[in-house]
Design a protein around this motif. Structure first.
Motif, PDB file in Angstrom:
ATOM      1  N   LEU A  22      43.805  39.156  38.081  1.00 28.08           N
ATOM      2  CA  LEU A  22      42.716  39.817  38.782  1.00 28.08           C
ATOM      3  C   LEU A  22      41.548  38.867  39.029  1.00 28.08           C
ATOM      4  O   LEU A  22      40.922  38.892  40.101  1.00 28.08           O
ATOM      5  CB  LEU A  22      42.232  41.028  37.977  1.00 28.08           C
ATOM      6  CG  LEU A  22      42.809  42.380  38.361  1.00 28.08           C
ATOM      7  CD1 LEU A  22      42.450  43.425  37.325  1.00 28.08           C
ATOM      8  CD2 LEU A  22      42.345  42.806  39.733  1.00 28.08           C
ATOM      9  N   PHE A  28      43.362  48.733  43.468  1.00 25.22           N
ATOM     10  CA  PHE A  28      44.122  48.543  42.233  1.00 25.22           C
ATOM     11  C   PHE A  28      44.690  49.873  41.787  1.00 25.22           C
ATOM     12  O   PHE A  28      43.978  50.885  41.716  1.00 25.22           O
ATOM     13  CB  PHE A  28      43.245  47.975  41.113  1.00 25.22           C
ATOM     14  CG  PHE A  28      43.983  47.865  39.804  1.00 25.22           C
ATOM     15  CD1 PHE A  28      44.782  46.764  39.544  1.00 25.22           C
ATOM     16  CD2 PHE A  28      43.918  48.889  38.862  1.00 25.22           C
ATOM     17  CE1 PHE A  28      45.498  46.677  38.349  1.00 25.22           C
ATOM     18  CE2 PHE A  28      44.628  48.815  37.681  1.00 25.22           C
ATOM     19  CZ  PHE A  28      45.416  47.700  37.417  1.00 25.22           C
ATOM     20  N   ALA A  80      40.643  46.549  35.004  1.00 27.17           N
ATOM     21  CA  ALA A  80      40.257  46.182  36.367  1.00 27.17           C
ATOM     22  C   ALA A  80      38.745  46.264  36.564  1.00 27.17           C
ATOM     23  O   ALA A  80      38.126  45.358  37.150  1.00 27.17           O
ATOM     24  CB  ALA A  80      40.972  47.077  37.370  1.00 27.17           C
TER      25      ALA A  80
END
Length: 357
Positions: A67, A6, A88
């Motif tokens: 995500l 990410f 994240a």
């Protein structure tokens, strides 16, 4: 393993090169790699990449949902740099997916999230020491950055110098990076201006772009350097490395918020001796003063000017000798294969710790 990188920043830089090289080599070892990045990031071109739109803070809810879907098919999440990194890492925690946070620079801005991740990678010994002292993460891996020697140009140096009109009697310094305040291009130009008359053989190639480029151009004119500073703009990675291979000295004048520059390692791998400002993130790194390059104490441009003036008096053989030692060190300690080995070890250990809870 199924690994998802990410990255929440735009454009192209050393971090995007790192992610691209590591991903390619991990795929070659049989792992499944994915990348989630902003739509305006160069990583969107990577195989298996997914993108999201960055719209201030309004995008976070959509990013969380996206995500959550991707993590259902992921064994390990590796998060780079700080923008959207908290989102994240939290998504990974909620999903029960092991996470690793890679700290690419020595700063509190980058390091503050290290306690949130299951594992932390520091890209240099200097960054690792800072993290250990400041945050004491439970599982810290110091994995110095590396480069892929297979991607380096093989065109003869003299041929490249002719192509870009670098004369034989000229000493070409090179700067690679974004033209922003922390990269200190303005300090380098000011330093060159101080010794312009006594070292007319010195020239500077600037490879990069940024918000302070116009100011840097004005400074080059004001200091009397004129066309001796050649602004070459942003170039594709392969072309940038070709030009670097033709340099006499690679200059890394940054003063803050750095890790272990990929461009610096590429220059060393190409046999180009580096001159770097001695900043904390490079402590214990590959540049040893007078051996693999030259270290300049951090300070005002006068100190940098004096160092460059001394190097202008070195001959080609001296520079090439140091460049060869620099290349040897880069090969011994900073090949991309060594980085991938360490990332595999980190991932296996992190996943295993999660299973044992």
């Amino acid at each position: 393993m199924r690994i998802l990188h990410f990255y929440g920043h735009q454009g192209a830089n050393g971090v995007t090169s790192y992610i691209s090289d590591v991903s390619r080599r991990l795929r070659e070892r049989g792992h499944t790699l994915g990348v989630l990045c902003r739509a305006d990031c160069v990583l969107r071109q990577e195989s298996g990449s997914k993108t999201y739109q960055y719209i201030g803070g309004l995008h976070r809810w959509h990013l969380q949902r996206y995500l959550a879907q991707l993590l259902q098919q992921t064994d390990m999440l590796i998060v780079h740099s700080q923008r959207d990194a908290e989102v994240a890492l939290q998504c990974a925690r909620v999903a029960g997916i092991p996470s690793c946070y890679v700290v690419h620079e020595l700063s509190h801005n980058a390091g503050d999230l290290s306690p949130v991740a299951d594992s932390v990678i520091a890209v240099s010994a200097g960054v690792g020491g800072f993290l250990q002292q400041t945050y004491a993460p439970a599982h810290l891996y110091i994995v110095p950055n590396g480069i892929d020697f297979a991607t380096l140009p093989t065109i003869p140096r003299d041929e490249i110098r002719r192509e870009y009109s670098f004369a034989k009697d000229e000493i070409w310094l090179g700067f690679v990076g974004r033209i922003t305040s922390n990269k200190n291009l303005h300090g380098l130009i000011q330093a060159l201006g101080m010794i312009a008359d006594e070292a007319p053989q010195l020239h500077l190639a600037v490879l990069g772009a940024g918000k302070l480029e116009r100011q840097a151009r004005k400074m080059a004119t004001a200091t009397g350097l004129g066309e001796r500073v050649r602004f070459m703009g942003w170039r594709p990675r392969a072309e940038t490395m070709r030009i670097v291979a033709a340099l006499d000295i690679f200059v890394f004048p940054s003063l803050e918020a750095e890790g272990l520059s990929i461009s610096l390692l590429q220059a060393m791998a190409l046999g180009v001796p580096p001159l770097v400002v001695d900043i904390p993130s490079l402590v214990g790194g590959p540049v040893q003063d007078g051996v693999t390059g030259w270290l300049c104490p951090a300070g005002d441009p006068t100190t940098l000017a004096a160092t460059i003036g001394t190097l202008a008096k070195t001959n080609t053989v001296q520079r090439q000798t140091i460049g060869q030692v620099a290349r040897d060190i880069a090969y011994q300690k900073h090949r991309i294969e060594l980085v991938v080995d360490a990332i595999e070890t980190m991932a296996h250990e992190t996943i295993q710790r999660g299973l044992s809870l």
